[in-house]
Design a protein around this motif. Sequence first.
Motif, PDB file in Angstrom:
ATOM      1  N   SER A 147      -3.312  28.413 -38.441  1.00 20.45           N
ATOM      2  CA  SER A 147      -4.364  27.718 -38.142  1.00 20.45           C
ATOM      3  C   SER A 147      -5.517  27.657 -39.534  1.00 20.45           C
ATOM      4  O   SER A 147      -6.475  26.942 -39.456  1.00 20.45           O
ATOM      5  CB  SER A 147      -5.430  28.401 -37.044  1.00 20.45           C
TER       6      SER A 147
ATOM      7  N   ARG B 126      -6.347  26.280 -43.078  1.00 23.07           N
ATOM      8  CA  ARG B 126      -6.410  24.882 -43.720  1.00 23.07           C
ATOM      9  C   ARG B 126      -5.667  25.292 -45.149  1.00 23.07           C
ATOM     10  O   ARG B 126      -5.784  26.336 -45.730  1.00 23.07           O
ATOM     11  CB  ARG B 126      -7.588  24.494 -44.188  1.00 23.07           C
TER      12      ARG B 126
ATOM     13  N   LEU C 218      -4.564  17.047 -40.852  1.00 21.18           N
ATOM     14  CA  LEU C 218      -5.381  18.344 -40.586  1.00 21.18           C
ATOM     15  C   LEU C 218      -6.123  18.950 -42.032  1.00 21.18           C
ATOM     16  O   LEU C 218      -7.146  19.056 -41.494  1.00 21.18           O
ATOM     17  CB  LEU C 218      -4.552  19.441 -40.086  1.00 21.18           C
TER      18      LEU C 218
ATOM     19  N   ILE D 105      -9.852  17.650 -40.744  1.00 20.34           N
ATOM     20  CA  ILE D 105     -10.307  18.393 -39.465  1.00 20.34           C
ATOM     21  C   ILE D 105     -10.189  20.040 -39.915  1.00 20.34           C
ATOM     22  O   ILE D 105      -9.083  20.533 -39.857  1.00 20.34           O
ATOM     23  CB  ILE D 105      -9.262  18.083 -38.409  1.00 20.34           C
ATOM     24  N   TYR D 106     -11.421  20.397 -40.447  1.00 18.07           N
ATOM     25  CA  TYR D 106     -11.232  22.163 -40.570  1.00 18.07           C
ATOM     26  C   TYR D 106     -12.702  22.452 -40.575  1.00 18.07           C
ATOM     27  O   TYR D 106     -13.588  21.629 -40.719  1.00 18.07           O
ATOM     28  CB  TYR D 106     -10.729  22.132 -41.930  1.00 18.07           C
TER      29      TYR D 106
ATOM     30  N   SER E 245     -10.608  26.753 -41.304  1.00 17.83           N
ATOM     31  CA  SER E 245      -9.264  26.770 -40.259  1.00 17.83           C
ATOM     32  C   SER E 245      -9.469  25.573 -39.319  1.00 17.83           C
ATOM     33  O   SER E 245     -10.540  24.767 -39.226  1.00 17.83           O
ATOM     34  CB  SER E 245      -9.298  28.097 -39.602  1.00 17.83           C
ATOM     35  N   TYR E 246      -8.443  25.312 -38.418  1.00 16.83           N
ATOM     36  CA  TYR E 246      -8.508  24.391 -37.228  1.00 16.83           C
ATOM     37  C   TYR E 246      -8.706  25.033 -36.102  1.00 16.83           C
ATOM     38  O   TYR E 246      -8.651  26.217 -35.843  1.00 16.83           O
ATOM     39  CB  TYR E 246      -7.097  23.552 -37.319  1.00 16.83           C
TER      40      TYR E 246
ATOM     41  N   ASP F 263      -8.291  20.210 -32.426  1.00 16.06           N
ATOM     42  CA  ASP F 263      -8.013  19.487 -33.550  1.00 16.06           C
ATOM     43  C   ASP F 263      -6.575  19.051 -33.407  1.00 16.06           C
ATOM     44  O   ASP F 263      -6.121  17.864 -33.794  1.00 16.06           O
ATOM     45  CB  ASP F 263      -8.113  20.284 -34.971  1.00 16.06           C
TER      46      ASP F 263
END
Length: 127
Positions: free
Chosen positions: A10, A12, A62, A66-67, A74-75, A79
């Motif tokens: 999870s 990034r 990602l 998206i973080y 993290s996601y 996401d």
Amino acid sequence: MEYQVILISSLRLAKSPALLFETLDFEEYVFSNGFYSFVVHNGWNKKYVLYLVRSKRIKENLDNNIYRGIGISSYRVEDFLRIEVRDTPLYEQNQTVEKIEVIEKEIEQLKETILSDQDIIDSRFCF
């Protein structure tokens, strides 16, 4: 109960690839919140899904878009689920996996021919 599970970091920019567990009994394992586990449902080839989440496009999407987090980015599970993926027919998924597996097998064979550093050093110094 056993499941086919894909484990994804999870974090990034994580360097660890997604992992596939063919049979995993969740009652026997505990994972940190640094990982998400996804169950592969019927109609999807588990290896196809694994390669999909390992793909550069998904990972870049990602990592770059998206973080969250100030210290450790993290996601969230949402996401991953928000990423649109084409509903690929199972026969096409299977064909893709077969092609990738052939290449992976060739890579493994090539890896076996690589000499270690120690082998090269030993071959240069004949005692």
